[in-house]
Design a protein around this motif. Structure first.
Motif, PDB file in Angstrom:
ATOM      1  N   LEU A   1      42.802  -6.139 -21.342  1.00  0.00           N
ATOM      2  CA  LEU A   1      43.804  -6.720 -22.363  1.00  0.00           C
ATOM      3  C   LEU A   1      44.804  -8.075 -21.635  1.00  0.00           C
ATOM      4  O   LEU A   1      45.153  -8.864 -22.581  1.00  0.00           O
ATOM      5  CB  LEU A   1      44.954  -5.598 -22.754  1.00  0.00           C
ATOM      6  N   LEU A   2      45.180  -7.801 -20.659  1.00  0.00           N
ATOM      7  CA  LEU A   2      45.651  -8.886 -19.937  1.00  0.00           C
ATOM      8  C   LEU A   2      44.843 -10.335 -19.963  1.00  0.00           C
ATOM      9  O   LEU A   2      45.429 -11.458 -19.690  1.00  0.00           O
ATOM     10  CB  LEU A   2      46.191  -8.359 -18.458  1.00  0.00           C
ATOM     11  N   ARG A   3      43.537 -10.003 -20.090  1.00  0.00           N
ATOM     12  CA  ARG A   3      42.682 -11.192 -20.124  1.00  0.00           C
ATOM     13  C   ARG A   3      42.171 -11.376 -21.454  1.00  0.00           C
ATOM     14  O   ARG A   3      41.249 -12.329 -21.669  1.00  0.00           O
ATOM     15  CB  ARG A   3      41.507 -10.840 -19.225  1.00  0.00           C
ATOM     16  N   GLY A   4      42.957 -10.920 -22.427  1.00  0.00           N
ATOM     17  CA  GLY A   4      42.610 -11.251 -23.598  1.00  0.00           C
ATOM     18  C   GLY A   4      41.317 -10.399 -24.446  1.00  0.00           C
ATOM     19  O   GLY A   4      40.902 -11.064 -25.476  1.00  0.00           O
ATOM     20  N   VAL A   5      41.028  -9.443 -23.957  1.00  0.00           N
ATOM     21  CA  VAL A   5      39.845  -8.560 -24.394  1.00  0.00           C
ATOM     22  C   VAL A   5      40.673  -7.162 -24.774  1.00  0.00           C
ATOM     23  O   VAL A   5      41.203  -6.469 -23.773  1.00  0.00           O
ATOM     24  CB  VAL A   5      38.728  -8.318 -23.430  1.00  0.00           C
ATOM     25  N   HIS A   6      40.353  -6.791 -26.062  1.00  0.00           N
ATOM     26  CA  HIS A   6      40.930  -5.355 -26.475  1.00  0.00           C
ATOM     27  C   HIS A   6      39.963  -4.582 -26.644  1.00  0.00           C
ATOM     28  O   HIS A   6      39.008  -4.499 -27.411  1.00  0.00           O
ATOM     29  CB  HIS A   6      41.633  -5.698 -27.900  1.00  0.00           C
ATOM     30  N   ALA A   7      40.000  -3.496 -25.869  1.00  0.00           N
ATOM     31  CA  ALA A   7      39.148  -2.443 -25.675  1.00  0.00           C
ATOM     32  C   ALA A   7      39.868  -1.182 -25.515  1.00  0.00           C
ATOM     33  O   ALA A   7      40.705  -1.007 -24.436  1.00  0.00           O
ATOM     34  CB  ALA A   7      37.909  -2.547 -24.407  1.00  0.00           C
ATOM     35  N   LEU A   8      39.544  -0.012 -26.175  1.00  0.00           N
ATOM     36  CA  LEU A   8      40.540   1.211 -26.000  1.00  0.00           C
ATOM     37  C   LEU A   8      39.679   2.284 -25.053  1.00  0.00           C
ATOM     38  O   LEU A   8      38.511   2.425 -25.128  1.00  0.00           O
ATOM     39  CB  LEU A   8      40.751   1.578 -27.314  1.00  0.00           C
ATOM     40  N   PRO A   9      40.642   2.877 -24.337  1.00  0.00           N
ATOM     41  CA  PRO A   9      40.034   3.851 -23.287  1.00  0.00           C
ATOM     42  C   PRO A   9      39.962   4.990 -24.001  1.00  0.00           C
ATOM     43  O   PRO A   9      40.983   5.311 -25.239  1.00  0.00           O
ATOM     44  CB  PRO A   9      41.254   3.961 -22.224  1.00  0.00           C
ATOM     45  N   ILE A  10      38.649   5.599 -23.986  1.00  0.00           N
ATOM     46  CA  ILE A  10      38.503   7.013 -24.694  1.00  0.00           C
ATOM     47  C   ILE A  10      38.408   8.033 -23.663  1.00  0.00           C
ATOM     48  O   ILE A  10      37.776   8.022 -22.788  1.00  0.00           O
ATOM     49  CB  ILE A  10      37.044   6.945 -25.572  1.00  0.00           C
ATOM     50  N   LEU A  11      39.522   8.993 -23.561  1.00  0.00           N
ATOM     51  CA  LEU A  11      39.694   9.859 -22.716  1.00  0.00           C
ATOM     52  C   LEU A  11      39.549  11.275 -22.904  1.00  0.00           C
ATOM     53  O   LEU A  11      39.691  11.834 -24.092  1.00  0.00           O
ATOM     54  CB  LEU A  11      41.055   9.559 -21.990  1.00  0.00           C
ATOM     55  N   TYR A  12      39.634  12.150 -21.915  1.00  0.00           N
ATOM     56  CA  TYR A  12      39.836  13.740 -21.939  1.00  0.00           C
ATOM     57  C   TYR A  12      41.208  13.914 -22.709  1.00  0.00           C
ATOM     58  O   TYR A  12      42.021  13.483 -22.446  1.00  0.00           O
ATOM     59  CB  TYR A  12      39.828  14.450 -20.708  1.00  0.00           C
ATOM     60  N   PRO A  13      41.016  14.870 -23.618  1.00  0.00           N
ATOM     61  CA  PRO A  13      40.065  15.821 -24.198  1.00  0.00           C
ATOM     62  C   PRO A  13      39.231  15.240 -25.426  1.00  0.00           C
ATOM     63  O   PRO A  13      38.316  15.989 -25.648  1.00  0.00           O
ATOM     64  CB  PRO A  13      40.860  16.730 -24.479  1.00  0.00           C
ATOM     65  N   ALA A  14      39.246  13.991 -25.728  1.00  0.00           N
ATOM     66  CA  ALA A  14      38.254  13.478 -26.732  1.00  0.00           C
ATOM     67  C   ALA A  14      37.049  13.516 -26.358  1.00  0.00           C
ATOM     68  O   ALA A  14      35.980  13.757 -27.094  1.00  0.00           O
ATOM     69  CB  ALA A  14      38.709  12.052 -27.174  1.00  0.00           C
ATOM     70  N   VAL A  15      36.703  13.616 -25.083  1.00  0.00           N
ATOM     71  CA  VAL A  15      35.407  13.528 -24.383  1.00  0.00           C
ATOM     72  C   VAL A  15      35.677  14.107 -22.863  1.00  0.00           C
ATOM     73  O   VAL A  15      36.697  14.283 -22.414  1.00  0.00           O
ATOM     74  CB  VAL A  15      34.740  12.010 -24.079  1.00  0.00           C
ATOM     75  N   ARG A  16      34.642  14.709 -22.476  1.00  0.00           N
ATOM     76  CA  ARG A  16      34.628  15.150 -21.004  1.00  0.00           C
ATOM     77  C   ARG A  16      35.185  14.247 -19.805  1.00  0.00           C
ATOM     78  O   ARG A  16      35.239  13.132 -20.318  1.00  0.00           O
ATOM     79  CB  ARG A  16      33.294  15.697 -20.422  1.00  0.00           C
ATOM     80  N   GLU A  17      35.911  14.738 -19.128  1.00  0.00           N
ATOM     81  CA  GLU A  17      36.522  13.729 -18.151  1.00  0.00           C
ATOM     82  C   GLU A  17      35.251  12.852 -17.476  1.00  0.00           C
ATOM     83  O   GLU A  17      35.762  11.686 -17.258  1.00  0.00           O
ATOM     84  CB  GLU A  17      37.278  14.489 -16.905  1.00  0.00           C
ATOM     85  N   SER A  18      34.248  13.272 -17.099  1.00  0.00           N
ATOM     86  CA  SER A  18      33.262  12.614 -16.522  1.00  0.00           C
ATOM     87  C   SER A  18      32.636  11.583 -17.837  1.00  0.00           C
ATOM     88  O   SER A  18      31.758  10.740 -17.013  1.00  0.00           O
ATOM     89  CB  SER A  18      31.954  13.560 -16.099  1.00  0.00           C
ATOM     90  N   ALA A  19      32.831  11.685 -18.768  1.00  0.00           N
ATOM     91  CA  ALA A  19      32.325  10.925 -20.049  1.00  0.00           C
ATOM     92  C   ALA A  19      33.335   9.767 -20.439  1.00  0.00           C
ATOM     93  O   ALA A  19      33.208   9.211 -21.465  1.00  0.00           O
ATOM     94  CB  ALA A  19      31.687  11.569 -21.248  1.00  0.00           C
ATOM     95  N   ALA A  20      34.486   9.621 -19.902  1.00  0.00           N
ATOM     96  CA  ALA A  20      35.578   8.942 -20.221  1.00  0.00           C
ATOM     97  C   ALA A  20      35.006   7.471 -20.121  1.00  0.00           C
ATOM     98  O   ALA A  20      34.220   7.246 -19.322  1.00  0.00           O
ATOM     99  CB  ALA A  20      36.900   9.117 -19.135  1.00  0.00           C
ATOM    100  N   ARG A  21      35.558   6.666 -21.228  1.00  0.00           N
ATOM    101  CA  ARG A  21      34.841   5.512 -21.399  1.00  0.00           C
ATOM    102  C   ARG A  21      36.053   4.538 -22.068  1.00  0.00           C
ATOM    103  O   ARG A  21      36.881   4.545 -22.314  1.00  0.00           O
ATOM    104  CB  ARG A  21      33.952   5.492 -22.402  1.00  0.00           C
ATOM    105  N   VAL A  22      35.571   3.017 -21.908  1.00  0.00           N
ATOM    106  CA  VAL A  22      36.123   1.997 -22.306  1.00  0.00           C
ATOM    107  C   VAL A  22      35.463   1.637 -23.912  1.00  0.00           C
ATOM    108  O   VAL A  22      34.223   1.544 -23.467  1.00  0.00           O
ATOM    109  CB  VAL A  22      36.444   0.676 -21.444  1.00  0.00           C
ATOM    110  N   ARG A  23      35.873   1.722 -24.943  1.00  0.00           N
ATOM    111  CA  ARG A  23      35.339   1.446 -26.177  1.00  0.00           C
ATOM    112  C   ARG A  23      35.496   0.251 -26.741  1.00  0.00           C
ATOM    113  O   ARG A  23      36.479  -0.108 -26.978  1.00  0.00           O
ATOM    114  CB  ARG A  23      35.646   2.683 -27.094  1.00  0.00           C
ATOM    115  N   PHE A  24      34.421  -0.532 -26.937  1.00  0.00           N
ATOM    116  CA  PHE A  24      34.531  -1.947 -27.604  1.00  0.00           C
ATOM    117  C   PHE A  24      34.169  -1.994 -29.085  1.00  0.00           C
ATOM    118  O   PHE A  24      32.845  -1.052 -29.277  1.00  0.00           O
ATOM    119  CB  PHE A  24      33.576  -3.023 -27.076  1.00  0.00           C
ATOM    120  N   PHE A  25      34.721  -2.658 -29.816  1.00  0.00           N
ATOM    121  CA  PHE A  25      34.456  -2.600 -31.580  1.00  0.00           C
ATOM    122  C   PHE A  25      33.943  -4.009 -31.502  1.00  0.00           C
ATOM    123  O   PHE A  25      34.695  -5.197 -31.836  1.00  0.00           O
ATOM    124  CB  PHE A  25      35.595  -2.449 -32.046  1.00  0.00           C
ATOM    125  N   ILE A  26      32.525  -4.182 -31.615  1.00  0.00           N
ATOM    126  CA  ILE A  26      31.883  -5.396 -31.866  1.00  0.00           C
ATOM    127  C   ILE A  26      31.452  -5.792 -33.315  1.00  0.00           C
ATOM    128  O   ILE A  26      30.882  -4.711 -34.016  1.00  0.00           O
ATOM    129  CB  ILE A  26      30.630  -5.596 -30.921  1.00  0.00           C
TER     130      ILE A  26
END
Length: 65
Positions: free
Chosen positions: A17-42
């Motif tokens: 975000l500080l570099r002008g790119v908006h991508a949301l973190p998807i975290l536990y409990p929405a996903v397993r901790e080992s599957a935590a991710r940054v999601r891009f909407f292209i």
């Protein structure tokens, strides 16, 4: 982009975000901790240049965490 750690996802998302790119973190409990991710909407409105720049910025942000 699966990073496998909620804290790391938050850090990468904030750095992006500080570099002008908006991508949301998807975290536990929405996903397993080992599957935590940054999601891009292209969309079809994004240019090839924007996508290439985002990949470069993402690479740097991941390396810095």
């Amino acid at each position: 982009v699966i990073l496998g750690n909620s804290q790391r996802c938050i850090q990468v998302s904030q750095k992006l975000l500080l570099r002008g790119v908006h991508a949301l973190p998807i975290l536990y409990p929405a996903v397993r901790e080992s599957a935590a991710r940054v999601r891009f909407f292209i969309t079809s409105e994004h240019t090839e240049e924007q996508i290439s720049r985002t990949v470069e910025v993402l690479t740097r942000c991941i390396a810095a965490t």
